[in-house]
Design a protein around this motif. Sequence first.
Motif, mmCIF file in Angstrom:
data_model
loop_
_atom_site.group_PDB
_atom_site.id
_atom_site.type_symbol
_atom_site.label_atom_id
_atom_site.label_comp_id
_atom_site.label_asym_id
_atom_site.label_seq_id
_atom_site.Cartn_x
_atom_site.Cartn_y
_atom_site.Cartn_z
ATOM 1 N N ALA A 100 34.669 25.779 72.348
ATOM 2 C CA ALA A 100 34.116 25.156 73.556
ATOM 3 C C ALA A 100 32.674 25.625 73.777
ATOM 4 O O ALA A 100 31.794 24.819 74.118
ATOM 5 N N VAL A 101 32.426 26.907 73.542
ATOM 6 C CA VAL A 101 31.065 27.446 73.691
ATOM 7 C C VAL A 101 30.117 26.763 72.704
ATOM 8 O O VAL A 101 28.998 26.381 73.054
ATOM 9 N N ALA A 102 30.594 26.574 71.482
ATOM 10 C CA ALA A 102 29.765 25.902 70.470
ATOM 11 C C ALA A 102 29.437 24.478 70.903
ATOM 12 O O ALA A 102 28.381 23.949 70.579
ATOM 13 N N MET A 103 30.338 23.868 71.646
ATOM 14 C CA MET A 103 30.116 22.509 72.152
ATOM 15 C C MET A 103 29.378 22.512 73.490
ATOM 16 O O MET A 103 29.363 21.512 74.203
ATOM 17 N N PRO A 119 31.227 29.874 61.583
ATOM 18 C CA PRO A 119 30.078 29.112 61.084
ATOM 19 C C PRO A 119 29.501 28.129 62.110
ATOM 20 O O PRO A 119 28.285 27.938 62.176
ATOM 21 N N LEU A 120 30.371 27.544 62.918
ATOM 22 C CA LEU A 120 29.904 26.591 63.937
ATOM 23 C C LEU A 120 29.077 27.320 64.990
ATOM 24 O O LEU A 120 27.995 26.853 65.386
ATOM 25 N N LEU A 121 29.569 28.468 65.407
ATOM 26 C CA LEU A 121 28.843 29.240 66.425
ATOM 27 C C LEU A 121 27.507 29.742 65.869
ATOM 28 O O LEU A 121 26.482 29.683 66.544
ATOM 29 N N GLY A 171 23.228 15.632 70.309
ATOM 30 C CA GLY A 171 22.143 14.684 70.153
ATOM 31 C C GLY A 171 21.277 14.973 68.933
ATOM 32 O O GLY A 171 20.121 14.563 68.860
ATOM 33 N N TYR A 172 21.849 15.696 67.959
ATOM 34 C CA TYR A 172 21.141 15.965 66.707
ATOM 35 C C TYR A 172 21.606 14.983 65.634
ATOM 36 O O TYR A 172 22.611 14.312 65.790
ATOM 37 N N GLU A 173 20.867 14.957 64.531
ATOM 38 C CA GLU A 173 21.218 14.015 63.464
ATOM 39 C C GLU A 173 21.875 14.752 62.297
ATOM 40 O O GLU A 173 21.263 15.628 61.681
ATOM 41 N N VAL A 227 30.486 16.454 64.370
ATOM 42 C CA VAL A 227 30.938 16.185 65.745
ATOM 43 C C VAL A 227 30.053 16.936 66.743
ATOM 44 O O VAL A 227 29.611 16.389 67.752
ATOM 45 N N TRP A 228 29.798 18.188 66.397
ATOM 46 C CA TRP A 228 28.931 19.011 67.256
ATOM 47 C C TRP A 228 27.535 18.390 67.338
ATOM 48 O O TRP A 228 26.957 18.270 68.424
ATOM 49 N N ALA A 229 26.995 17.985 66.188
ATOM 50 C CA ALA A 229 25.642 17.418 66.140
ATOM 51 C C ALA A 229 25.548 16.165 67.014
ATOM 52 O O ALA A 229 24.592 15.988 67.775
#
Lengths: 142, 84
Positions: free
Chosen positions: A31-34, B25-27, B63-65, B57-59
């Motif tokens: 959630a923090v990453a999002m 890795p996402l963080l 609003g990133y590409e 999904v995060w991007a």
Amino acid sequence: MKGKIGKRMSIVLFSGTIDKLMAASILTTGAVAMDMEVDLFATFWGLNSLRKDMVKSNTRFSRDFEEMTGPMMQLFKSKNVPSWYETLKKAKESGTVRVHACSLASDLMDLKKEDLDEIVDDIVGVGSYISQADEASITLFI
Amino acid sequence: MNQEELKKIKADRVVDARGTSCPGPLLDTKKAMASVPVGGILETMSSDPGTKADIPVWAKKMGYEFLGVINEPGYDRIFVKKSK
């Protein structure tokens, strides 16, 4: 397309076994990453696991899978999976994560703010939790 | 972007998150993106198989590409452009 920033996730952390604590801390990190804010409301065994003397020494696993404790701990080690506490701490350092201790459970277990780990922000009642959860788009009970 | 185009990318910042498990890795990607200039490209190296699904999904949410993934033996190279 820009997503909705400033959304919130709310978790009732009831369980005190490390498998469930791990699920809660990983979901918090996601959630923090999002870019979501997270409120964790720790009560009963969840609160117990946030005691200063428990955060690093807890080795309890869900009873249904108790025999898996040893093999799972080995797996976490070999796959380089950080502990639930380290994961939650890192999530808190990386975004907005508020950890609330349930006042009733604190009272029952005779826990003061100073008995709890520094990761805990405050001791609040169920009313505060409900008002936070009311503003959240994701609510989980773990 | 196709594989040839991706291979030519020189990222402004590279995050080597190999060996760390989900959602590390996402963080790390989110944190590193803060220091990438607008218009710049971030490359994340991850051996966690979930990362190549999570980063697009995060991007999108940020609003990133998302530019694409190169599969290397044992890890992925994931490219995101900070388009704004």
